[in-house]
Scaffold this motif. Structure first.
Motif, short mmCIF file in Angstrom:
data_model
loop_
_atom_site.label_atom_id
_atom_site.label_comp_id
_atom_site.label_asym_id
_atom_site.label_seq_id
_atom_site.Cartn_x
_atom_site.Cartn_y
_atom_site.Cartn_z
N LYS A 67 0.81 -1.22 0.00
CA LYS A 67 0.00 0.00 0.00
C LYS A 67 0.84 1.27 0.00
O LYS A 67 1.94 1.30 0.58
CB LYS A 67 -0.92 0.02 1.24
CG LYS A 67 -1.89 -1.15 1.31
CD LYS A 67 -2.75 -1.27 0.07
CE LYS A 67 -3.74 -2.41 0.18
NZ LYS A 67 -4.26 -2.81 -1.14
N GLY A 127 0.72 4.63 1.63
CA GLY A 127 0.09 5.44 2.67
C GLY A 127 0.61 6.85 2.57
O GLY A 127 0.06 7.70 1.87
N CYS A 134 4.92 5.78 7.50
CA CYS A 134 3.78 4.98 7.97
C CYS A 134 3.99 3.48 7.88
O CYS A 134 3.32 2.72 8.56
CB CYS A 134 2.52 5.37 7.20
SG CYS A 134 2.44 4.71 5.50
N ALA A 189 3.19 1.38 5.51
CA ALA A 189 2.21 0.61 4.73
C ALA A 189 2.83 -0.06 3.51
O ALA A 189 2.30 -1.04 3.00
CB ALA A 189 1.05 1.52 4.29
N ASN A 192 11.11 0.18 3.47
CA ASN A 192 10.03 1.00 2.94
C ASN A 192 10.18 1.10 1.43
O ASN A 192 11.10 1.74 0.92
CB ASN A 192 10.08 2.42 3.53
CG ASN A 192 9.96 2.44 5.04
OD1 ASN A 192 10.92 2.70 5.75
ND2 ASN A 192 8.77 2.14 5.54
N CYS A 209 -3.33 -0.94 6.57
CA CYS A 209 -1.93 -1.06 7.00
C CYS A 209 -1.48 -2.51 7.08
O CYS A 209 -0.30 -2.79 7.29
CB CYS A 209 -1.71 -0.38 8.35
SG CYS A 209 -2.40 -1.28 9.76
N THR A 210 -2.43 -3.47 6.96
CA THR A 210 -2.16 -4.87 7.30
C THR A 210 -1.06 -5.52 6.45
O THR A 210 -0.19 -6.20 7.00
CB THR A 210 -3.46 -5.68 7.24
OG1 THR A 210 -4.44 -4.99 8.02
CG2 THR A 210 -3.26 -7.08 7.81
N GLN A 218 2.07 -4.28 7.88
CA GLN A 218 2.27 -4.83 9.23
C GLN A 218 2.78 -6.27 9.14
O GLN A 218 3.71 -6.66 9.85
CB GLN A 218 0.94 -4.83 10.01
CG GLN A 218 0.33 -3.46 10.26
CD GLN A 218 0.92 -2.73 11.44
OE1 GLN A 218 1.82 -3.23 12.12
NE2 GLN A 218 0.43 -1.53 11.69
N ASN A 227 5.38 0.85 11.73
CA ASN A 227 4.11 0.56 11.05
C ASN A 227 2.96 1.17 11.84
O ASN A 227 2.62 0.71 12.93
CB ASN A 227 3.90 -0.95 10.93
CG ASN A 227 4.91 -1.58 10.00
OD1 ASN A 227 6.03 -1.90 10.42
ND2 ASN A 227 4.55 -1.72 8.74
N CYS A 258 -0.94 2.16 12.61
CA CYS A 258 -2.28 1.63 12.41
C CYS A 258 -3.27 2.66 12.94
O CYS A 258 -3.36 2.85 14.15
CB CYS A 258 -2.45 0.31 13.16
SG CYS A 258 -4.17 -0.27 13.20
N ARG A 259 -3.94 3.35 12.02
CA ARG A 259 -4.82 4.43 12.48
C ARG A 259 -6.09 3.90 13.14
O ARG A 259 -6.79 4.62 13.83
CB ARG A 259 -5.16 5.38 11.33
CG ARG A 259 -3.97 6.16 10.81
CD ARG A 259 -3.32 7.08 11.83
NE ARG A 259 -2.55 6.35 12.84
CZ ARG A 259 -1.79 6.90 13.77
NH1 ARG A 259 -1.66 8.19 13.84
NH2 ARG A 259 -1.16 6.18 14.67
#
Lengths: 163, 352
Positions: free
Chosen positions: A39, A41, A47, A49, A60, A104-105, A108, A135, A137-138
């Motif tokens: 993802k 992000g 972040c 993601a 990253n 975010c999974t 993560q 990582n 997670c909002r």
């Protein structure tokens, strides 16, 4: 002048022709190889993601220029399960309800796979939390994430003992 | 991001030649540079990729106890090198308190030295910044500046240097090896970064084409291994830059301090070595009064550059606490929360 880059992604060899060297690994995966599990992000390394394993190390993808990684081996969330069977970290995230929205999974999970491979966290939840701090997670699923990482690590250790 | 040419030299000499051209920049991991380029803050027209250069990714331990760390060694690899973390535990703790595991896996030793300030006005193209655009002014002055410098700042720039790694390196007398067209030269880390003065755009002593190839720590730096800590206040528990940090290293003899090393982070545009504080501790008892005296000396000359007067007293307390933790002894293993004020400190009183 273009660059010709060789990459192995989830076990498959790819030859990528870069007309423009600005392409990040994240954009290559999503836009050219259509592996959208990784993802975007923040796109600025804040972040997590976009976490993938690059030559076996979590990193990253948004800050990695493809041009600088000729010959690299990349593992993304799409390459983690083998056959129809989820990777133990994936299974543990489901078992421990370690997500809410799920954005975010993938990051993560790839980060957790990297953390377990690094082998510095042991069974200490504090070391797991610290090791996973890249990582975000909002939704705030951190408690489940920590449980899932510890559980998966235990399962992987028992699995390698049995093998 | 602006367009650029990407070149992959095979040798250090080729790299230095390629990077001597105007507009060129070295690229290692890119963890800071790509971020700056995406924001339009850095606009190099040529990236010289150093990742394939031979011989820059080694950690070489000398028999006498010193070490030479290649500029391409990744932060995580250095922090987890057993011999390195045993000899220089405060450096390992500082490395592990910085950034995230993902970034530490990528970011390099050379890049860490050369990372740019995280001053928000430097990053924001709509703001005036003398560092980004010489002569433009400084919007940090009179702006949101509670995290800005309290030592060594000037009217033209009040930014801080963000590195954790450089703080214990400054305390322990590290040397930077630089390759240039004229050959190789050594620069003490303390002289490597420049204070802003009237030219904040000049951040280091590097000239165009100069390449950091290694960082060395002398054998004598390993003599502090039994009493060496790094302590870092952040605005969240993990994955944040220092508000204030301190490296403290002591050489103890018969229960007294024979020699002390102290440096601060987050307070100036360079890692700040506190020589006066070190002198105040020579021969002293390792007690709260000595540590407070050293802390007062460490912040001599400190002035708020805006709404950040609190950082001066915070820095004193962090110096005193880092000294108390160092006196208590280096833990066998880097704590679960490296450098954290929230981590329990067995054997040391954390409230001094």
């Amino acid at each position: 002048m273009g660059l010709s880059i060789a990459l192995t992604v989830n076990g498959a060899p790819h030859r990528v022709e870069l007309e423009d060297p600005r392409v990040t690994l994240l954009d290559l995966l999503r836009e050219r190889l259509h592996l959208t599990g990784t993802k975007k992000g923040c796109d600025r390394g804040q972040c997590g993601a976009c976490t993938v394993l690059l030559d076996g190390r979590r990193t990253n993808a948004c800050l990695a220029l493809v041009a600088a990684h000729d010959g690299a081996d990349v593992l993304t969330i799409e390459g983690l399960a083998s056959g129809g069977e989820l990777h133990p970290v994936q299974a543990a995230f489901i078992a421990h309800d370690a997500l809410q929205c799920g954005f975010c999974t993938p990051g993560q999970i790839m980060s957790a796979v990297g953390l377990i491979a690094e082998g510095h966290a042991g069974n200490d939840p504090e070391r797991v939390r610290e090791g996973m701090s890249g990582n975000l997670c909002r939704c705030g699923a951190y408690a489940g994430i920590t449980e899932a990482v510890l559980d998966a690590q235990g399962r992987l250790a028992r699995g390698s003992e049995a093998a | 991001m602006n367009s650029f040419e990407f070149v992959r030299p095979a040798t250090v000499a080729e790299a230095v030649a390629a990077a001597s051209a105007p507009g060129a920049a070295y690229h290692a991991a890119g963890t800071n540079l790509l971020d700056l380029m995406k924001g339009g803050v850095a606009r190099p027209t040529r990236l010289v990729d150093v990742n394939r250069l031979p011989g820059l990714d080694r950690i070489e331990h000398a028999p006498d106890g010193g070490v030479r760390v290649g500029a391409l060694v990744r932060n995580a690899d250095l922090a987890h090198d057993p011999a390195f973390s045993r000899r220089f535990p405060a450096v390992a703790e500082a490395l592990l308190s910085g950034a995230s595991a993902q970034l530490r896996n990528a970011a390099t030793v050379g890049g860490n030295l050369l990372q740019r300030t995280r001053c928000a006005y430097f990053y924001d193209l709509a703001s005036a910044c003398n560092k980004r655009e010489p002569g433009a002014g400084c919007d940090a002055r009179g702006g949101e500046n509670r995290l800005h410098a309290v030592l060594g700042w000037s009217g033209s720039c009040i930014a801080t240097h963000p590195s954790d790694f450089c703080v214990p390196l400054a305390a322990l007398g590290a040397t930077v090896e630089i390759e240039s067209k004229a050959g190789r030269r050594d620069v003490p880390l303390l002289d490597f970064h420049r204070l802003p003065g009237a030219a904040p755009e000049r951040e280091t002593v590097l000239e165009p084409g100069d390449l950091v190839v290694a960082v060395r720590l002398p054998a004598e730096a390993a003599r502090f291994a039994a009493h060496a800590r790094y302590l870092k206040v952040r605005e969240r528990t993990s994955y944040a830059f220092a508000v204030v940090s301190a490296a403290a290293a002591l050489r103890m003899e018969a229960g007294r301090i024979a020699e002390a090393r102290i440096a601060l982070g987050g307070v100036a545009l360079k890692p700040w070595r506190a020589h006066d504080a070190e002198a105040a501790l020579a021969g002293a008892q390792p007690d709260a009064a000595s540590f407070r005296r050293a802390a007062e000396a460490a912040l001599t000359g400190a002035e708020p550059s805006g709404g950040n007067a609190f950082k001066i007293e915070l820095a004193r307390r962090i110096v005193a606490r880092a000294l108390a933790m160092a006196a208590g002894g280096t833990p066998e293993r880097v704590p679960a929360l490296p450098a954290s004020p929230f981590a329990p400190a067995p054997g040391a009183s954390v409230h001094v």
